[in-house]
Enzyme design. Structure first.
Site, mmCIF file in Angstrom:
data_model
loop_
_atom_site.group_PDB
_atom_site.id
_atom_site.type_symbol
_atom_site.label_atom_id
_atom_site.label_comp_id
_atom_site.label_asym_id
_atom_site.label_seq_id
_atom_site.Cartn_x
_atom_site.Cartn_y
_atom_site.Cartn_z
ATOM 1 N N THR A 112 0.859 -1.172 0.000
ATOM 2 C CA THR A 112 0.000 0.000 0.000
ATOM 3 C C THR A 112 0.895 1.221 0.000
ATOM 4 O O THR A 112 1.964 1.218 0.604
ATOM 5 C CB THR A 112 -0.994 -0.015 1.187
ATOM 6 O OG1 THR A 112 -2.014 0.948 0.926
ATOM 7 C CG2 THR A 112 -0.341 0.288 2.522
ATOM 8 N N CYS A 149 -3.407 8.426 7.222
ATOM 9 C CA CYS A 149 -4.010 7.092 7.176
ATOM 10 C C CYS A 149 -3.094 6.113 7.895
ATOM 11 O O CYS A 149 -1.895 6.345 8.036
ATOM 12 C CB CYS A 149 -4.174 6.625 5.738
ATOM 13 S SG CYS A 149 -5.470 7.458 4.822
ATOM 14 N N HIS A 164 -5.681 -0.368 4.643
ATOM 15 C CA HIS A 164 -5.287 1.043 4.531
ATOM 16 C C HIS A 164 -6.486 1.862 5.020
ATOM 17 O O HIS A 164 -7.473 2.047 4.306
ATOM 18 C CB HIS A 164 -4.961 1.357 3.067
ATOM 19 C CG HIS A 164 -4.430 2.748 2.824
ATOM 20 N ND1 HIS A 164 -3.396 2.999 1.965
ATOM 21 C CD2 HIS A 164 -4.786 3.962 3.317
ATOM 22 C CE1 HIS A 164 -3.140 4.308 1.937
ATOM 23 N NE2 HIS A 164 -3.988 4.915 2.753
#
Lengths: 205, 161
Positions: free
Chosen positions: B23, B29, B46
């Site tokens: 990711t 995040c 994520h």
């Protein structure tokens, strides 16, 4: 209001408002750097929040982002994204020094770039204020030097807390040789989109 | 064949040995990696926000820490994994912008980290390593043959958790 239901006419109206704002922003930047800066016609992205970072060409590209929160008669977020080297060149130009190739912007560079962000954003907001007779107050600018996806996610999260969809109005700032200098992104809250549409007389769906 | 699967924002994926999950661009995040070392299966999420109860729209569970971890754990259990064996690794949750005037929203990254820790603890899942907070973005690469989480950044070098 559900921004997914915006009509083509309303989207055009938003684009036109953004175009006028961005024109003023480009003029302000031109005056700062004594160089002709042009804009491309704004690009509208109406996307699910979690897909919005796909507007970015390369989420892992090193960029410098300047972020301002707009309050007053509208709630919106403004993000200026400059490719890293262009941002450093811009800072050097403003500070009257030779451009250096170093990995991080110095505190002085950062300060100069935040000032650029402020001036350009104020020009954009002033044009909007005069056009639709509203009062807008930008926050102090924040700066991040990192991968573009990480820079933008903070802004998307702010909008994503309440909404699933976000409207991004993006204008490319280019120089006379068509080279991209940076991106100006305007992300109004859904309630504020309604305010803009009302002011330009296309509020009815 | 070692396949590499991308995990986009507000998504989670589960794969088996020898595959890899990646990711990119975690800012505020947070990336949560779960691994069952006995079965060599793992999941990577994520996650954007700490808590689904505040949102008006909850159609995508992978967007929120509470619902994403719940769904990922369920998915792993369905494939035979057990919470007692699972190991968690966290990456991300940075505070990308610093302002002179702090608003309560500023520490969303921190909130994401705190929420993930709390939810994992509630499920009895051990957090064995983390690279979180600070002010820079990260990319994560989770290898399901070894359970290693490689955390890369543009500005602070790479780490292996």
């Amino acid at each position: 209001m559900d921004i997914r239901e915006l009509s083509p006419l309303q989207l055009d109206a938003l684009k036109e408002v953004a175009n006028i704002g961005a024109g003023h922003a480009a003029t302000a930047l031109s005056q700062l750097v004594h160089k002709k800066i042009l804009i491309r016609s704004p690009r509208l992205g109406l996307l699910p929040v979690d897909e919005a970072s796909q507007m970015l060409e390369d989420p892992e590209a090193l960029v410098i982002g300047i972020y301002l929160v707009v309050r007053g008669d509208l709630s919106a977020n403004v993000v200026l994204i400059f490719p890293h080297d262009d941002a450093l060149a811009l800072a050097s130009m403003l500070l009257g020094k030779q451009p250096q190739s170093h990995e991080f912007p110095s505190p002085l560079d950062e300060s100069a770039l935040k000032e650029v962000g402020s001036i350009v954003t104020c020009a954009y907001l002033n044009a909007l204020s005069q056009l639709i007779h509203i009062s807008l107050i930008p926050s102090v600018p924040g700066l991040a030097s990192d991968m573009s996806g990480a820079v933008i996610d903070r802004v998307l999260i702010e909008l994503g807390q309440m909404e699933d969809y976000v409207l991004i109005i993006e204008t490319e700032l280019i120089d006379v040789s068509q080279k991209v200098m940076g991106y100006f992104m305007f992300l109004p809250h859904p309630s504020s989109i309604e305010t803009i549409l009302k002011a330009v007389g296309v509020a009815k769906m | 064949m070692n396949e590499v699967t991308r995990v986009e924002m507000a998504e989670f994926k589960i794969v088996h040995n020898p595959d890899t999950l990646v990711t990119s661009a975690l800012g505020s995040c947070i990336g949560v990696a779960l691994y069952d070392p006995e079965l060599k299966i793992g999941g990577l999420a994520h996650i954007m926000l700490p808590d689904s109860s505040m949102a008006r729209e909850r159609s995508n569970p992978a967007k929120f820490a509470d619902t994403a971890i719940e769904a990922m754990v369920e998915g792993l259990i369905k494939r035979g994994a057990e919470c007692s064996r699972m190991e968690a690794k966290l990456a991300g949750g940075a505070c990308m912008f610093s302002f002179a005037g702090k608003s309560p929203l500023m520490d969303i990254g921190e909130k994401n980290v705190a929420a993930a820790r709390l939810i994992l603890r509630g499920k009895g899942i051990r957090i064995v390593a983390e690279d979180t907070g600070k002010n820079y973005g990260r990319c994560a690469e989770f290898c399901c043959s070894t359970g290693k989480l490689k955390v890369k950044s543009l500005t602070r070098g790479d780490k292996e958790l």
